[in-house]
Design an enzyme around this catalytic site. Sequence first.
Site, PDB file in Angstrom:
ATOM      1  N   GLU A 238       0.840  -1.196   0.000  1.00 55.42           N
ATOM      2  CA  GLU A 238       0.000   0.000   0.000  1.00 55.42           C
ATOM      3  C   GLU A 238       0.877   1.248   0.000  1.00 55.42           C
ATOM      4  OE1 GLU A 238      -2.454   1.606  -0.696  1.00 55.42           O
ATOM      5  OE2 GLU A 238      -4.046   1.382   0.795  1.00 55.42           O
ATOM      6  N   ASP A 239       0.384   2.315  -0.581  1.00 51.61           N
ATOM      7  CA  ASP A 239       1.178   3.544  -0.640  1.00 51.61           C
ATOM      8  C   ASP A 239       1.185   4.287   0.690  1.00 51.61           C
ATOM      9  OD1 ASP A 239      -1.494   4.259  -0.829  1.00 51.61           O
ATOM     10  OD2 ASP A 239      -1.279   5.472  -2.629  1.00 51.61           O
TER      11      ASP A 239
ATOM     12  N   ASP B 186      -3.670   6.582   5.820  1.00 49.02           N
ATOM     13  CA  ASP B 186      -4.065   7.884   6.362  1.00 49.02           C
ATOM     14  C   ASP B 186      -5.102   7.620   7.454  1.00 49.02           C
ATOM     15  OD1 ASP B 186      -4.707  10.527   6.755  1.00 49.02           O
ATOM     16  OD2 ASP B 186      -5.446  10.899   4.750  1.00 49.02           O
TER      17      ASP B 186
ATOM     18  N   PHE C  67      -0.840  16.661   3.095  1.00 45.89           N
ATOM     19  CA  PHE C  67      -1.116  15.918   1.863  1.00 45.89           C
ATOM     20  C   PHE C  67       0.164  15.903   1.024  1.00 45.89           C
ATOM     21  CE2 PHE C  67      -2.859  14.982  -2.307  1.00 45.89           C
ATOM     22  CZ  PHE C  67      -3.773  13.999  -1.988  1.00 45.89           C
TER      23      PHE C  67
ATOM     24  N   ASP D 286      -0.813  10.843  -5.966  1.00 42.55           N
ATOM     25  CA  ASP D 286      -1.328  11.852  -6.895  1.00 42.55           C
ATOM     26  C   ASP D 286      -2.186  12.904  -6.228  1.00 42.55           C
ATOM     27  OD1 ASP D 286      -3.567  10.086  -6.333  1.00 42.55           O
ATOM     28  OD2 ASP D 286      -4.595  11.154  -7.944  1.00 42.55           O
TER      29      ASP D 286
ATOM     30  N   ARG E 221       2.211  11.600 -10.064  1.00 44.59           N
ATOM     31  CA  ARG E 221       2.642  10.247  -9.693  1.00 44.59           C
ATOM     32  C   ARG E 221       4.068   9.984 -10.172  1.00 44.59           C
ATOM     33  NH1 ARG E 221      -2.033   7.528  -8.077  1.00 44.59           N
ATOM     34  NH2 ARG E 221      -3.927   8.007  -9.226  1.00 44.59           N
TER      35      ARG E 221
HETATM   36  P1  IMP Z   1      -7.161   6.151   4.039  1.00 43.02           P
HETATM   37  O1  IMP Z   1      -8.312   5.255   3.694  1.00 43.02           O
HETATM   38  O2  IMP Z   1      -7.641   7.448   4.654  1.00 43.02           O
HETATM   39  O3  IMP Z   1      -6.112   5.481   4.885  1.00 43.02           O
HETATM   40  O4  IMP Z   1      -6.520   6.642   2.701  1.00 43.02           O
HETATM   41  C1  IMP Z   1      -5.715   5.795   1.949  1.00 43.02           C
HETATM   42  C2  IMP Z   1      -5.647   6.209   0.509  1.00 43.02           C
HETATM   43  O5  IMP Z   1      -5.888   7.599   0.316  1.00 43.02           O
HETATM   44  C3  IMP Z   1      -4.257   5.957   0.000  1.00 43.02           C
HETATM   45  O6  IMP Z   1      -4.138   4.660  -0.534  1.00 43.02           O
HETATM   46  C4  IMP Z   1      -4.078   7.036  -1.030  1.00 43.02           C
HETATM   47  O7  IMP Z   1      -4.543   6.578  -2.287  1.00 43.02           O
HETATM   48  C5  IMP Z   1      -4.944   8.162  -0.552  1.00 43.02           C
HETATM   49  N1  IMP Z   1      -4.158   9.159   0.194  1.00 43.02           N
HETATM   50  C6  IMP Z   1      -4.120   9.356   1.528  1.00 43.02           C
HETATM   51  N2  IMP Z   1      -3.287  10.347   1.864  1.00 43.02           N
HETATM   52  C7  IMP Z   1      -2.757  10.792   0.701  1.00 43.02           C
HETATM   53  C8  IMP Z   1      -1.806  11.821   0.364  1.00 43.02           C
HETATM   54  O8  IMP Z   1      -1.240  12.540   1.209  1.00 43.02           O
HETATM   55  N3  IMP Z   1      -1.530  11.947  -0.960  1.00 43.02           N
HETATM   56  C9  IMP Z   1      -2.097  11.195  -1.933  1.00 43.02           C
HETATM   57  N4  IMP Z   1      -2.982  10.236  -1.670  1.00 43.02           N
HETATM   58  C10 IMP Z   1      -3.312  10.034  -0.365  1.00 43.02           C
END
Ligand code: IMP
Length: 189
Positions: A111-112, A115, A164, A171, A177
């Site tokens: 996973e990237d 958050d 962010f 992205d 990206r």
């Molecule tokens: P979560 O469900 O809030 O944990 O968000 C996860 C997904 O949101 C990640 O897999 C990203 O695709 C996107 N995301 C969360 N934070 C960022 C950021 O700072 N930059 C870009 N994409 C983000």
Amino acid sequence: MGPHDELAFTAHWAAHDLGEVVVSAADLRERIAELGQAISRDYDGHPPLLVCVLKGAINFMSDLMRAIELPVEVEFMAVSSYGAATKTSGVVRIVKDLDVDIADRDVLIVEDVVDSGLTLNYLRQYLGARSPASLEVCALLLKEGEQRVEQDLKYVGFSIGPAFVVGYGLDVSERYRNLDGIYTYVGEA
Ligand code: IMP
């Protein structure tokens, strides 16, 4: 070389939208090599199926798989949780599912960024229901203090602040990206 030299060198075409370097390309290389070694050691004798979460994890997946010295297999899933905005909606949608059966496989989700943790929480439950032998996570970035869902992450590349960020797969509205490093985004949301 200071952060601004690197910014000027790698991303002059994006500079007006980018703030500071959060993780440099050099730091990514070094840390991913370490993660690859740890995974190679931990999964010796039972190579994992790496599940890349598109699109944000593409760069990470590409580098991580080459840092692992085991005959891994790779698969791709696409989920959508954000739309075009920079705030999480909490709604996770499977855009592309796996093409293989993961029953009795050692699955490692690549996973990237974690958050709120909502995306990963959903994925874990979704994949966990298919009876893998094991299900673990390798996240490149963990946003500290942001998790609304408690996470048990086996591998984490870097803990970062709440800003962010873009680059190295991440992205904003599908752009940036292709940056080599990870930067804060200071353009319009
Ligand atoms: P979560 O469900 O809030 O944990 O968000 C996860 C997904 O949101 C990640 O897999 C990203 O695709 C996107 N995301 C969360 N934070 C960022 C950021 O700072 N930059 C870009 N994409 C983000």
